[in-house]
Design a protein around this motif. Structure first.
Motif, PDB file in Angstrom:
ATOM      1  N   GLY A  59      42.068  41.386  22.092  1.00 42.31           N
ATOM      2  CA  GLY A  59      41.781  42.801  21.921  1.00 42.31           C
ATOM      3  C   GLY A  59      41.096  43.455  23.106  1.00 42.31           C
ATOM      4  N   GLU A  60      40.555  42.673  24.032  1.00 45.25           N
ATOM      5  CA  GLU A  60      39.895  43.226  25.220  1.00 45.25           C
ATOM      6  C   GLU A  60      40.922  43.458  26.320  1.00 45.25           C
ATOM      7  OE1 GLU A  60      36.555  43.918  25.912  1.00 45.25           O
ATOM      8  OE2 GLU A  60      36.037  43.506  23.830  1.00 45.25           O
ATOM      9  N   ILE A  61      40.519  44.238  27.315  1.00 49.09           N
ATOM     10  CA  ILE A  61      41.336  44.406  28.514  1.00 49.09           C
ATOM     11  C   ILE A  61      40.439  44.232  29.741  1.00 49.09           C
ATOM     12  CG2 ILE A  61      43.057  45.894  27.430  1.00 49.09           C
ATOM     13  CD1 ILE A  61      41.754  48.284  28.791  1.00 49.09           C
ATOM     14  N   CYS A  62      41.055  43.812  30.823  1.00 48.18           N
ATOM     15  CA  CYS A  62      40.355  43.662  32.099  1.00 48.18           C
ATOM     16  C   CYS A  62      41.107  44.482  33.138  1.00 48.18           C
ATOM     17  CB  CYS A  62      40.305  42.187  32.514  1.00 48.18           C
ATOM     18  SG  CYS A  62      39.529  41.917  34.116  1.00 48.18           S
ATOM     19  N   TRP A  63      40.426  45.507  33.649  1.00 51.92           N
ATOM     20  CA  TRP A  63      41.005  46.373  34.666  1.00 51.92           C
ATOM     21  C   TRP A  63      40.924  45.713  36.035  1.00 51.92           C
ATOM     22  CZ3 TRP A  63      43.548  50.944  34.063  1.00 51.92           C
ATOM     23  CH2 TRP A  63      43.479  51.536  32.793  1.00 51.92           C
ATOM     24  N   GLY A  64      41.880  46.039  36.866  1.00 49.61           N
ATOM     25  CA  GLY A  64      41.892  45.540  38.235  1.00 49.61           C
ATOM     26  C   GLY A  64      43.038  46.162  38.995  1.00 49.61           C
ATOM     27  N   VAL A  65      43.472  45.459  40.031  1.00 47.69           N
ATOM     28  CA  VAL A  65      44.532  45.960  40.896  1.00 47.69           C
ATOM     29  C   VAL A  65      45.575  44.870  41.087  1.00 47.69           C
ATOM     30  CG1 VAL A  65      45.085  46.866  43.195  1.00 47.69           C
ATOM     31  CG2 VAL A  65      42.909  47.472  42.124  1.00 47.69           C
ATOM     32  N   ALA A  66      46.839  45.239  40.923  1.00 47.19           N
ATOM     33  CA  ALA A  66      47.946  44.333  41.210  1.00 47.19           C
ATOM     34  C   ALA A  66      48.518  44.692  42.578  1.00 47.19           C
ATOM     35  CB  ALA A  66      49.024  44.432  40.138  1.00 47.19           C
ATOM     36  N   TYR A  67      48.728  43.676  43.385  1.00 43.66           N
ATOM     37  CA  TYR A  67      49.279  43.854  44.731  1.00 43.66           C
ATOM     38  C   TYR A  67      50.612  43.135  44.829  1.00 43.66           C
ATOM     39  CZ  TYR A  67      44.419  44.941  45.930  1.00 43.66           C
ATOM     40  OH  TYR A  67      43.163  45.477  45.984  1.00 43.66           O
ATOM     41  N   LYS A  68      51.605  43.829  45.357  1.00 43.03           N
ATOM     42  CA  LYS A  68      52.902  43.215  45.623  1.00 43.03           C
ATOM     43  C   LYS A  68      52.878  42.711  47.064  1.00 43.03           C
ATOM     44  CE  LYS A  68      57.830  44.289  45.799  1.00 43.03           C
ATOM     45  NZ  LYS A  68      58.787  45.421  45.787  1.00 43.03           N
ATOM     46  N   LEU A  69      52.970  41.402  47.218  1.00 41.03           N
ATOM     47  CA  LEU A  69      52.926  40.820  48.558  1.00 41.03           C
ATOM     48  C   LEU A  69      54.148  41.222  49.366  1.00 41.03           C
ATOM     49  CD1 LEU A  69      51.733  37.169  47.822  1.00 41.03           C
ATOM     50  CD2 LEU A  69      50.359  39.146  48.478  1.00 41.03           C
ATOM     51  N   LYS A  70      53.919  41.451  50.659  1.00 41.19           N
ATOM     52  CA  LYS A  70      55.044  41.699  51.562  1.00 41.19           C
ATOM     53  C   LYS A  70      55.833  40.405  51.681  1.00 41.19           C
ATOM     54  CE  LYS A  70      53.682  45.376  54.545  1.00 41.19           C
ATOM     55  NZ  LYS A  70      54.105  45.838  55.835  1.00 41.19           N
ATOM     56  N   GLU A  71      57.127  40.501  51.498  1.00 41.97           N
ATOM     57  CA  GLU A  71      57.967  39.300  51.502  1.00 41.97           C
ATOM     58  C   GLU A  71      57.801  38.516  52.803  1.00 41.97           C
ATOM     59  OE1 GLU A  71      59.962  36.540  49.686  1.00 41.97           O
ATOM     60  OE2 GLU A  71      59.469  38.398  48.669  1.00 41.97           O
TER      61      GLU A  71
END
Length: 180
Positions: A59-71
């Motif tokens: 039921g909880e959430i954890c905020w953050g940042v997703a990064y797409k790596l440069k291939e």
């Protein structure tokens, strides 16, 4: 296939690798906690600092940042992350959301560095403690990457910049401020 990394600690404000895309969002059923010992960045083996890990919490959430790596930089980025995050003993692959009301993830299988509570696999796991005890440890700890309190304050600031107030981070930062 694209590789996405979810940052919920220092990766939020200092990813340290090249990326093609960056999205603010959250993972479900986990919360961020200062239960991981840091003997290589924000503390020493003699006096570990505390950094964040995740705790399963339905039921909880954890905020953050997703990064797409440069291939073209993925291999180097992952090698660097393996060194930087070496005290995290597991990788999880979780769904990442950007909309609180959506049941469909924005990105599936985002890689997350996780410090498990298993002391055999993760000898640096410190676990829960009273808030004031964690605050005292953070005030005193310092390592090659600087004072442990800076890690906490940078995390608090980074979260607030994208509109997230994490109660654990807020309460701990306030407890540290009372001590300094």
């Amino acid at each position: 296939m694209a590789t996405w990394i979810f940052g919920y600690g220092s990766l939020i404000w200092r990813p340290g690798f090249a990326f093609d895309d960056k999205r603010v969002g959250f993972i479900r059923d986990y919360r961020r906690v200062f239960f991981q010992g840091s003997t290589d960045h924000r503390g020493t083996p003699a006096f570990p600092g505390r950094t964040v890990t995740l705790e399963p919490c339905p039921g909880e959430i954890c905020w953050g940042v997703a990064y797409k790596l440069k291939e073209e930089d993925k291999k180097i980025a992952l090698e660097d992350l393996e060194v930087r995050e070496k005290q995290y003993d597991m990788k999880l692959y979780l769904d990442f959301f950007t909309d609180l009301y959506s049941l469909t993830p924005a990105i599936s299988d985002v890689m997350v560095y996780y410090a498990s509570p298993n002391k055999e696999l993760n000898p640096n796991y410190l676990g829960p403690a009273p808030l004031e005890e964690i605050a005292r440890q953070i005030v005193k700890a310092e390592g090659p990457s600087g004072p442990n309190r800076d890690y906490l304050f940078h995390l608090e600031d980074a979260l607030l910049k994208f509109g997230c107030e994490d109660p654990h981070v807020r309460d701990l930062a306030n407890a540290v401020r009372r001590l300094i």
